[in-house]
Design a protein around this motif. Structure first.
Motif, PDB file in Angstrom:
ATOM      1  N   TYR A 107      88.319  34.428 -21.520  1.00 47.92           N
ATOM      2  CA  TYR A 107      88.459  35.278 -22.704  1.00 47.92           C
ATOM      3  C   TYR A 107      89.416  34.645 -23.712  1.00 47.92           C
ATOM      4  O   TYR A 107      89.213  34.725 -24.919  1.00 47.92           O
ATOM      5  N   TRP A 108      90.460  33.997 -23.208  1.00 46.33           N
ATOM      6  CA  TRP A 108      91.422  33.329 -24.097  1.00 46.33           C
ATOM      7  C   TRP A 108      90.786  32.112 -24.777  1.00 46.33           C
ATOM      8  O   TRP A 108      90.932  31.916 -25.980  1.00 46.33           O
ATOM      9  N   LEU A 109      90.063  31.289 -24.025  1.00 49.16           N
ATOM     10  CA  LEU A 109      89.426  30.098 -24.593  1.00 49.16           C
ATOM     11  C   LEU A 109      88.346  30.459 -25.606  1.00 49.16           C
ATOM     12  O   LEU A 109      88.142  29.736 -26.591  1.00 49.16           O
ATOM     13  N   LEU A 110      87.642  31.549 -25.352  1.00 51.48           N
ATOM     14  CA  LEU A 110      86.549  31.959 -26.238  1.00 51.48           C
ATOM     15  C   LEU A 110      87.038  32.826 -27.403  1.00 51.48           C
ATOM     16  O   LEU A 110      86.223  33.266 -28.219  1.00 51.48           O
ATOM     17  N   ILE A 166      83.349  29.415 -18.119  1.00 51.52           N
ATOM     18  CA  ILE A 166      84.195  28.607 -18.994  1.00 51.52           C
ATOM     19  C   ILE A 166      85.653  28.661 -18.542  1.00 51.52           C
ATOM     20  O   ILE A 166      86.351  27.644 -18.500  1.00 51.52           O
ATOM     21  N   GLY A 167      86.114  29.860 -18.199  1.00 49.67           N
ATOM     22  CA  GLY A 167      87.512  30.028 -17.826  1.00 49.67           C
ATOM     23  C   GLY A 167      87.876  29.423 -16.497  1.00 49.67           C
ATOM     24  O   GLY A 167      89.060  29.149 -16.246  1.00 49.67           O
ATOM     25  N   GLY A 168      86.900  29.182 -15.624  1.00 50.51           N
ATOM     26  CA  GLY A 168      87.202  28.607 -14.319  1.00 50.51           C
ATOM     27  C   GLY A 168      87.429  27.112 -14.354  1.00 50.51           C
ATOM     28  O   GLY A 168      87.930  26.540 -13.374  1.00 50.51           O
ATOM     29  N   ILE A 169      87.108  26.457 -15.477  1.00 46.74           N
ATOM     30  CA  ILE A 169      87.205  24.997 -15.544  1.00 46.74           C
ATOM     31  C   ILE A 169      88.654  24.529 -15.445  1.00 46.74           C
ATOM     32  O   ILE A 169      88.992  23.677 -14.613  1.00 46.74           O
TER      33      ILE A 169
END
Length: 215
Positions: A107-110, A166-169
């Motif tokens: 959520y932060w990255l997006l 996305i956030g797990g990367i």
């Protein structure tokens, strides 16, 4: 069949042992560590496999972690069995914190900070259930006159799956690197110690044979 279990376990026992293996998770962790230490490859290759397995645990592709970790280890020239064993990092005791960390990071990255990520207590669970119902209803629609409706699955993808993926990367890479650098010296020390023990046994055996010939 040679490897077929003689005692057929009931379904409830299989499900329970998936959540809580015999001897508990501590014993399961010791078993995984033992298997990793005894793999025949060089420590660097085993450690790369461990990185692949730990990283894969942060992906939302549940049910495919073995395949993905093995493929990633193959690309990285790591030990594929080590990668499969290292997916043990993701288990019923760690799935919730892994999911929460991955989704909040996603959520932060997006740039979706203004939208509260689904929590694991209620909202997230409901979205999983709704997505499953949607998938089941749409499969039935293929063979009936019902109209397919992908709304809940779209919501699940937008609000859960994609942010999770996305956030797990980033946390997956961080934890994978930590696992790599922690496991590498431990596996190296274990293999060196084992080689030393084998050399001592071989030397003792040669000495015994030499003494036998002298007699």
């Amino acid at each position: 069949m040679v490897f077929k279990r003689r005692d057929r376990r009931p379904v409830w026992q299989i499900l329970w042992e998936t959540l809580w293996p015999k001897g508990g998770w501590a014993r399961a962790a010791r078993y995984v560590r033992h298997r990793l230490n005894r793999l025949p490859d060089p420590p660097e290759k085993i450690a790369r496999g461990i990185f692949a397995g730990v990283f894969t645990s942060f992906t939302p592709f549940y049910g495919l972690h073995f395949v993905i970790s093995a493929a990633l280890a193959f690309i990285m020239r790591g030990n594929m069995l080590a990668a499969i064993l290292a997916t043990f990092f993701g288990n019923p005791l760690t799935y919730v914190p892994i999911g929460v960390i991955a989704m909040k990071t996603g959520y932060w990255l997006l740039g979706l900070q203004d939208r509260v990520p689904p929590d694991h207590k209620g909202n997230l669970g409901r979205k999983f259930i709704k997505a499953g119902e949607d998938l089941w209803d749409n499969l039935r629609a293929l063979f009936t006159a019902r109209d397919a409706n992908w709304n809940d699955l779209r919501i699940f993808y937008d609000e859960v799956f994609f942010p999770y993926m996305i956030g797990g990367i980033i946390p997956g890479i961080i934890c994978g690197i930590i696992a790599y650098y922690v496991s590498l010296p431990l596996i190296t020390a274990y293999q060196n110690r084992r080689k030393g023990v084998l050399k001592e046994k071989l030397a003792a055996l040669k000495k015994k044979k030499a003494e036998g010939r002298a007699d």
